[in-house]
Scaffold this motif. Sequence first.
Motif, mmCIF file in Angstrom:
data_model
loop_
_atom_site.group_PDB
_atom_site.id
_atom_site.type_symbol
_atom_site.label_atom_id
_atom_site.label_comp_id
_atom_site.label_asym_id
_atom_site.label_seq_id
_atom_site.Cartn_x
_atom_site.Cartn_y
_atom_site.Cartn_z
ATOM 1 N N THR A 66 42.025 27.782 -5.596
ATOM 2 C CA THR A 66 42.920 28.717 -5.761
ATOM 3 C C THR A 66 44.325 28.167 -5.154
ATOM 4 N N ALA A 67 44.543 27.283 -4.222
ATOM 5 C CA ALA A 67 45.798 26.858 -3.881
ATOM 6 C C ALA A 67 45.898 25.433 -3.749
ATOM 7 N N GLY A 68 47.008 24.860 -4.301
ATOM 8 C CA GLY A 68 47.081 23.319 -4.240
ATOM 9 C C GLY A 68 48.528 23.063 -3.919
ATOM 10 N N GLN A 69 48.994 21.861 -3.878
ATOM 11 C CA GLN A 69 50.215 21.507 -3.661
ATOM 12 C C GLN A 69 50.411 19.966 -3.652
ATOM 13 N N VAL A 70 51.598 19.348 -4.159
ATOM 14 C CA VAL A 70 51.471 17.896 -4.425
ATOM 15 C C VAL A 70 53.201 17.669 -4.292
ATOM 16 N N ALA A 71 53.191 16.345 -3.532
ATOM 17 C CA ALA A 71 54.832 15.881 -3.570
ATOM 18 C C ALA A 71 54.822 14.264 -4.047
ATOM 19 N N VAL A 72 55.578 14.106 -4.456
ATOM 20 C CA VAL A 72 55.781 12.597 -5.145
ATOM 21 C C VAL A 72 56.902 12.143 -4.681
ATOM 22 N N THR A 73 57.165 10.649 -4.361
ATOM 23 C CA THR A 73 58.429 10.044 -4.242
ATOM 24 C C THR A 73 58.615 8.914 -4.918
ATOM 25 N N TYR A 74 59.477 8.264 -5.137
ATOM 26 C CA TYR A 74 59.984 7.116 -5.807
ATOM 27 C C TYR A 74 61.009 6.290 -5.298
ATOM 28 N N PHE A 368 40.702 19.737 1.335
ATOM 29 C CA PHE A 368 40.520 18.444 0.619
ATOM 30 C C PHE A 368 42.088 17.882 0.597
ATOM 31 N N THR A 369 42.172 16.584 0.853
ATOM 32 C CA THR A 369 43.810 15.967 1.150
ATOM 33 C C THR A 369 43.719 14.558 0.957
ATOM 34 N N ILE A 370 44.995 13.973 0.177
ATOM 35 C CA ILE A 370 44.921 12.740 0.204
ATOM 36 C C ILE A 370 46.442 12.348 0.162
ATOM 37 N N VAL A 371 46.661 11.318 0.620
ATOM 38 C CA VAL A 371 48.054 10.675 0.619
ATOM 39 C C VAL A 371 47.920 9.001 0.189
ATOM 40 N N VAL A 372 48.938 8.766 -0.852
ATOM 41 C CA VAL A 372 48.855 7.419 -0.959
ATOM 42 C C VAL A 372 50.326 6.852 -1.269
ATOM 43 N N ARG A 373 50.376 5.620 -0.496
ATOM 44 C CA ARG A 373 51.531 4.693 -0.835
ATOM 45 C C ARG A 373 51.181 3.582 -1.575
ATOM 46 N N LEU A 383 47.264 18.355 -1.568
ATOM 47 C CA LEU A 383 46.377 19.130 -0.500
ATOM 48 C C LEU A 383 45.952 20.364 -1.473
ATOM 49 N N PHE A 384 44.596 20.742 -0.826
ATOM 50 C CA PHE A 384 43.988 21.656 -1.622
ATOM 51 C C PHE A 384 43.083 22.696 -0.286
#
Length: 423
Positions: A66-74, A368-373, A383-384
């Motif tokens: 029911t809740a999620g979020q994303v951020a992206v950089t380039y 549950f979370t993840i970060v990737v470079r 993020l969830f």
Amino acid sequence: MELSRRNLGKLAVATGATAAVGTGVGYSIGRPADAAATWKTTGTAVPALAGFDNQMKAFMQARGITAGQVAVTYKGRLVLARGYSTSTAITVQPTSLFRIASLSKSFTAAAIVKLVQDGKVSLSTPVANIIDITPATGLTRDPRWSQITLWKVLQHLGGWDRDVSGDPEWKDATISRTLGVPMELHQADVIKYVAGQKLDFAPGTKYAYSNFGYTLAGRVIEKVSGLSYEDYVKQKLLAPLKIKRMSLGYSIAKHSGETSYESQYSGPTVLDMSGKTVPAPYGTFSMRIQDANGGWIASAPDLVRWAKMFDAPSSVLNSTSLGHVWAKPSIGVNPDGWYYGLGWQIRPVTTGGTGRNTWHTGSMPGTFTIVVRTYNGMSWAALFNRRDDASGKSYGDIDAALWTAANGVKSWPTNDLFPTYFS
């Protein structure tokens, strides 16, 4: 059976039938994301990056999240920051806060490296030379503690294997009984308990992921700096990056702007001695003792802002310090080439030049979370507010989903949202 971060996640069942694992652990399905649910999406839409929206929504829909979020950089620019929700009770903004679980480890490792940079401590110093490691009365400390250096602690080579002896960060009831102290525990209780247990292997001879090692690192930060763990990280690492929203989370109470958490499970509380059954995200584990290994709350933009710091030397971490973070351990390189550095999983990349992909995931009941470079200038965080559901689908699949979204971008936008969220 002790509830642990991992075995609670393994309880997910696809049938929807009642499950019981251990004393007092039951099955109770949370709110599903209805197939016809109206999506509430916040943050600026970026047509060129619609693939990220599509992947996030498909992932959440399939699992009833029911809740999620994303951020992206380039190339160092924040090009996307989005919040997603399917519940009328939740509106996720790009700045909403989520428990980030083990993504916290990169902050703890960086804090140790910062202290090294400032000449306050050495990575080769045994932990027992810095903080008190005294077992409970009648128990004896394993003599091999003298070999457990900060290097070994941060690279998960310290001598603790949760597959052998269990994860002490999730053995609250056992520790309470052994020490004769009431729950909720303090970090000192966990350390006193583990100090009286035999190590699972000789330090430096095996890689075994250890939450407890990072709890020790948090106490080293406090002892050496004279500040609380939270204050040191905020003052020395986050403030220079204008990251102001992050804090250590609470077991029950919520910070302003923090989301709620969901799970299909419940279990006995570890916040007092009542034994009452509580929803899994709200008291089956103690956020207080998780602090340095999994206690932070953050937004996705905060995490990619943090990830950007590792792109180049700065006043926070200089080139020598970044070298420490990426250093290959003496043992523990995975067969496919990745290894655990200091707070990051790392895979060297030689295709199309040289570089590295680095990442971390986080998982605890309700999170549950993840970060990737990536080696070629991309990064993202997702993020969830849950990590288990009746579908039985893997939450780790978000990794491939976001790589698919990134690889599908035809032309990266030139916008930068960092000034919008950090000032």
